[in-house]
Each structure stands twice: as C-alpha cells, then as structure tokens.
Design a protein around this motif. Structure first.
Motif, PDB file in Angstrom:
ATOM      1  N   GLU A  21       1.412   7.996  -7.607  1.00  0.00           N
ATOM      2  CA  GLU A  21       1.952   7.837  -9.201  1.00  0.00           C
ATOM      3  C   GLU A  21       2.120   6.541  -9.862  1.00  0.00           C
ATOM      4  O   GLU A  21       1.529   6.151 -10.901  1.00  0.00           O
ATOM      5  CB  GLU A  21       3.293   8.470  -9.271  1.00  0.00           C
ATOM      6  N   LEU A  22       2.699   5.463  -8.956  1.00  0.00           N
ATOM      7  CA  LEU A  22       2.837   4.022  -9.497  1.00  0.00           C
ATOM      8  C   LEU A  22       1.499   3.555  -9.679  1.00  0.00           C
ATOM      9  O   LEU A  22       1.358   2.660 -10.499  1.00  0.00           O
ATOM     10  CB  LEU A  22       3.912   3.363  -8.662  1.00  0.00           C
ATOM     11  N   LYS A  23       0.839   3.872  -8.705  1.00  0.00           N
ATOM     12  CA  LYS A  23      -0.593   3.059  -8.871  1.00  0.00           C
ATOM     13  C   LYS A  23      -1.409   3.491  -9.992  1.00  0.00           C
ATOM     14  O   LYS A  23      -2.147   2.928 -10.758  1.00  0.00           O
ATOM     15  CB  LYS A  23      -1.517   3.412  -7.480  1.00  0.00           C
ATOM     16  N   TYR A  24      -1.259   4.952 -10.348  1.00  0.00           N
ATOM     17  CA  TYR A  24      -1.903   5.575 -11.648  1.00  0.00           C
ATOM     18  C   TYR A  24      -1.415   4.957 -12.697  1.00  0.00           C
ATOM     19  O   TYR A  24      -2.084   4.678 -13.685  1.00  0.00           O
ATOM     20  CB  TYR A  24      -1.611   7.084 -11.313  1.00  0.00           C
ATOM     21  N   GLU A  25       0.037   4.452 -12.676  1.00  0.00           N
ATOM     22  CA  GLU A  25       0.554   3.942 -13.859  1.00  0.00           C
ATOM     23  C   GLU A  25      -0.029   2.377 -14.188  1.00  0.00           C
ATOM     24  O   GLU A  25       0.432   1.654 -15.165  1.00  0.00           O
ATOM     25  CB  GLU A  25       2.023   3.904 -13.824  1.00  0.00           C
ATOM     26  N   GLY A  26      -0.599   1.891 -12.925  1.00  0.00           N
ATOM     27  CA  GLY A  26      -1.363   0.562 -13.123  1.00  0.00           C
ATOM     28  C   GLY A  26      -0.275  -0.395 -12.343  1.00  0.00           C
ATOM     29  O   GLY A  26      -0.590  -1.702 -12.583  1.00  0.00           O
ATOM     30  N   TYR A  27       0.582   0.013 -11.596  1.00  0.00           N
ATOM     31  CA  TYR A  27       1.522  -1.137 -10.931  1.00  0.00           C
ATOM     32  C   TYR A  27       0.676  -1.360  -9.408  1.00  0.00           C
ATOM     33  O   TYR A  27      -0.081  -0.596  -8.921  1.00  0.00           O
ATOM     34  CB  TYR A  27       2.794  -0.458 -10.802  1.00  0.00           C
ATOM     35  N   GLN A  28       0.938  -2.453  -9.142  1.00  0.00           N
ATOM     36  CA  GLN A  28       0.561  -2.842  -7.720  1.00  0.00           C
ATOM     37  C   GLN A  28       1.559  -2.308  -6.810  1.00  0.00           C
ATOM     38  O   GLN A  28       2.998  -2.687  -6.998  1.00  0.00           O
ATOM     39  CB  GLN A  28       0.414  -4.496  -7.651  1.00  0.00           C
ATOM     40  N   VAL A  29       1.249  -1.765  -5.709  1.00  0.00           N
ATOM     41  CA  VAL A  29       2.247  -0.942  -4.905  1.00  0.00           C
ATOM     42  C   VAL A  29       2.023  -1.194  -3.271  1.00  0.00           C
ATOM     43  O   VAL A  29       0.854  -1.520  -2.925  1.00  0.00           O
ATOM     44  CB  VAL A  29       2.204   0.524  -4.816  1.00  0.00           C
ATOM     45  N   THR A  30       3.226  -1.757  -2.795  1.00  0.00           N
ATOM     46  CA  THR A  30       3.270  -1.955  -1.396  1.00  0.00           C
ATOM     47  C   THR A  30       4.235  -0.953  -0.754  1.00  0.00           C
ATOM     48  O   THR A  30       5.172  -0.731  -1.168  1.00  0.00           O
ATOM     49  CB  THR A  30       3.446  -3.375  -0.972  1.00  0.00           C
ATOM     50  N   VAL A  31       3.762  -0.320   0.600  1.00  0.00           N
ATOM     51  CA  VAL A  31       4.549   0.813   1.028  1.00  0.00           C
ATOM     52  C   VAL A  31       4.940   0.294   2.592  1.00  0.00           C
ATOM     53  O   VAL A  31       4.081  -0.273   3.168  1.00  0.00           O
ATOM     54  CB  VAL A  31       3.621   2.056   1.243  1.00  0.00           C
ATOM     55  N   ALA A  32       6.135   0.340   2.865  1.00  0.00           N
ATOM     56  CA  ALA A  32       6.642   0.210   4.182  1.00  0.00           C
ATOM     57  C   ALA A  32       7.450   1.473   4.682  1.00  0.00           C
ATOM     58  O   ALA A  32       8.154   2.244   3.799  1.00  0.00           O
ATOM     59  CB  ALA A  32       7.512  -0.919   4.098  1.00  0.00           C
ATOM     60  N   HIS A  33       7.443   1.802   6.102  1.00  0.00           N
ATOM     61  CA  HIS A  33       7.886   3.297   6.314  1.00  0.00           C
ATOM     62  C   HIS A  33       8.984   3.227   7.290  1.00  0.00           C
ATOM     63  O   HIS A  33       9.487   4.029   7.691  1.00  0.00           O
ATOM     64  CB  HIS A  33       6.606   3.792   7.227  1.00  0.00           C
ATOM     65  N   ASP A  34       9.464   1.727   7.570  1.00  0.00           N
ATOM     66  CA  ASP A  34      10.845   1.624   8.124  1.00  0.00           C
ATOM     67  C   ASP A  34      11.410   0.393   7.810  1.00  0.00           C
ATOM     68  O   ASP A  34      10.908  -0.453   7.000  1.00  0.00           O
ATOM     69  CB  ASP A  34      10.557   1.812   9.619  1.00  0.00           C
ATOM     70  N   GLY A  35      12.797   0.455   8.107  1.00  0.00           N
ATOM     71  CA  GLY A  35      13.717  -0.653   7.521  1.00  0.00           C
ATOM     72  C   GLY A  35      13.219  -2.094   7.951  1.00  0.00           C
ATOM     73  O   GLY A  35      13.229  -2.848   6.916  1.00  0.00           O
ATOM     74  N   ILE A  36      12.783  -2.240   9.154  1.00  0.00           N
ATOM     75  CA  ILE A  36      12.467  -3.568   9.558  1.00  0.00           C
ATOM     76  C   ILE A  36      11.237  -4.031   8.756  1.00  0.00           C
ATOM     77  O   ILE A  36      11.318  -5.214   8.437  1.00  0.00           O
ATOM     78  CB  ILE A  36      12.070  -3.600  11.110  1.00  0.00           C
ATOM     79  N   SER A  37      10.022  -3.223   8.754  1.00  0.00           N
ATOM     80  CA  SER A  37       8.876  -3.792   7.959  1.00  0.00           C
ATOM     81  C   SER A  37       9.330  -3.872   6.481  1.00  0.00           C
ATOM     82  O   SER A  37       8.626  -4.565   5.843  1.00  0.00           O
ATOM     83  CB  SER A  37       7.773  -2.725   8.227  1.00  0.00           C
ATOM     84  N   GLY A  38      10.424  -3.006   6.061  1.00  0.00           N
ATOM     85  CA  GLY A  38      10.773  -3.073   4.580  1.00  0.00           C
ATOM     86  C   GLY A  38      11.303  -4.277   4.166  1.00  0.00           C
ATOM     87  O   GLY A  38      10.996  -4.937   3.141  1.00  0.00           O
TER      88      GLY A  38
END
Ligand code: CA
Length: 226
Positions: A21-38
């Motif tokens: 959704e955010l990429k579609y809105e034109g934002y650059q997005v990075t995803v992390a799936h746990d607390g440490i990498s976040g």
C-alpha cells in the motif's frame, strides 16, 4: 525527496499489506520482521517515519521506541497495536511514540496516519523549487529550466514533469502516472502517457541535453540520469 518509511511487523500478511500500500502511494519502504532487525534498521537508515508493531519477537515495539528515544532519535513513530486499553496507550506515549494505529485498520486509516506523521516529508512537499540534475521546476511560477535554458511546457506537460521530479529515481508504472497526473482510473489501452512523455522529452532535450526520463520496458518510466 521521497519519504522513507520503516515498517516493523512480524505478521507477514500485515507487513506485506502495509508495504504494498505504501509503495503504491509512492513511498520508499523498508520492512523488518522482528524487534532486533527493526531496531538495527531504525538506527542505520535515514527515516521519515516508523510504523512499529507493539508485539514483536526478540524486542517489543515499546522497547524499540524507548531505546531510540534514549539515544536522541526523533523520527516520528506510530505504534501498531491490537491493544486499545488506555493504560497501554499511556505506556506507549511514555516510551516516546507519537501516535497509535489500532489493529485492524483500513487502508484509508493507514494513509491518513502516514500523511499526518510525515512531518519532514510534508515540509519538503511545500518546497517551491524542485531540482533534479540540471533540471529546475518552480511550482509557484510553473517555470522549468534545464541549466540556463528556459523550457516552455503546457499545463499537462508541467504536471507530468512535476510528478516525476517529486518521485526521483523511482520507477513509476502507468497506473501511478495516470492516477497522479490525470486522476483517471487505469483503462489499459490509452497511449496518453507515451504521447506526453514524447512531448516532454522533445522539449527537455531540445538543447542537446541528455535524457532524464528513462523507459523501463514493460514496467513504466523513471526520472534518472542514465
Ligand atoms: Ca505482532
């Protein structure tokens, strides 16, 4: 100029929904799936906003928030949480979160929250003068220059160029361009984009300057120097 958003969320489907959704809105997005990498991503990247799930493996969202604030990191943080009791809200705000988004949330809510908290990005949005390579676009006077050369554009050509220069180095597909510039739903067979890209290139390259609007075959177009 594109806002960079970090999403820390361990549920893959929720993470993917937000990312797309955010990429579609034109934002650059990075995803992390746990607390440490976040937390690591939050420290390494230059971010405009963090969407932070509360319940995470390794390190909770609350703890990430606290650690970032303790080291002086002021990036806006929106906590994503299924908890909606008042006590939890207070704990989150105490830890330095700016706001909450209670799950489950709609696309519209997500968009609204993101916009509201992209403070730095919004300030950039207000800028009158946009620049890319030797290209300068003035939003107020609607004048365009390549170096010292004035480029005369029609209203629609200007809108299209403004859309590109607002999303530099980002591949924009037909749907995004149609929605962003023409406010039309994608019909699939219109060549209006190709026609206007051709007009723009002709005018932008009339002085022998190098091409800035590149074709990404089968994908779309990107404002890039090569
Ligand atoms: Ca979770």
């Amino acid at each position: 100029m594109t806002a960079h958003i970090l999403v820390v969320e361990d549920e893959p489907q929720v993470a993917q929904f937000i990312e797309l959704e955010l990429k579609y809105e034109g934002y650059q997005v990075t995803v992390a799936h746990d607390g440490i990498s976040g937390l690591a991503a939050a420290r390494e990247l230059e971010l405009d906003l963090i969407l932070l799930d509360w319940m995470l493996p390794e390190l909770s969202g609350l703890e990430i928030c606290r650690r970032l604030r303790d080291t002086g990191n002021k990036v806006p943080i929106v906590l994503l949480t299924a908890k909606d009791e008042i006590g939890d809200r207070v704990a989150g705000l105490d830890a330095g979160a700016d706001d909450y988004l209670v799950k489950p949330f709609s696309i519209e809510e997500l968009r609204a929250w993101v916009r509201a908290h992209l403070r730095r990005f919004e300030e950039e949005e207000e800028k009158e003068l946009l620049e890319f390579a030797d290209l300068t676009l003035n939003r107020k006077t609607r004048e365009v220059y390549r170096g010292d050369r004035w480029v005369e554009l029609t209203a629609k050509e200007f809108d299209l160029l403004e859309f590109f220069i607002s999303h530099p180095r980002q591949v924009l597909n037909r749907e995004q361009i149609l929605e962003g510039v023409w406010n039309l739903d994608f019909t699939g067979d219109s060549n209006i984009i190709e026609v206007y890209i051709r007009y723009l290139r002709t005018k932008l390259e009339a002085g022998g300057e190098k091409r800035l609007i590149q074709t990404m075959r089968g994908v779309g177009y990107v404002l890039r120097e090569n």
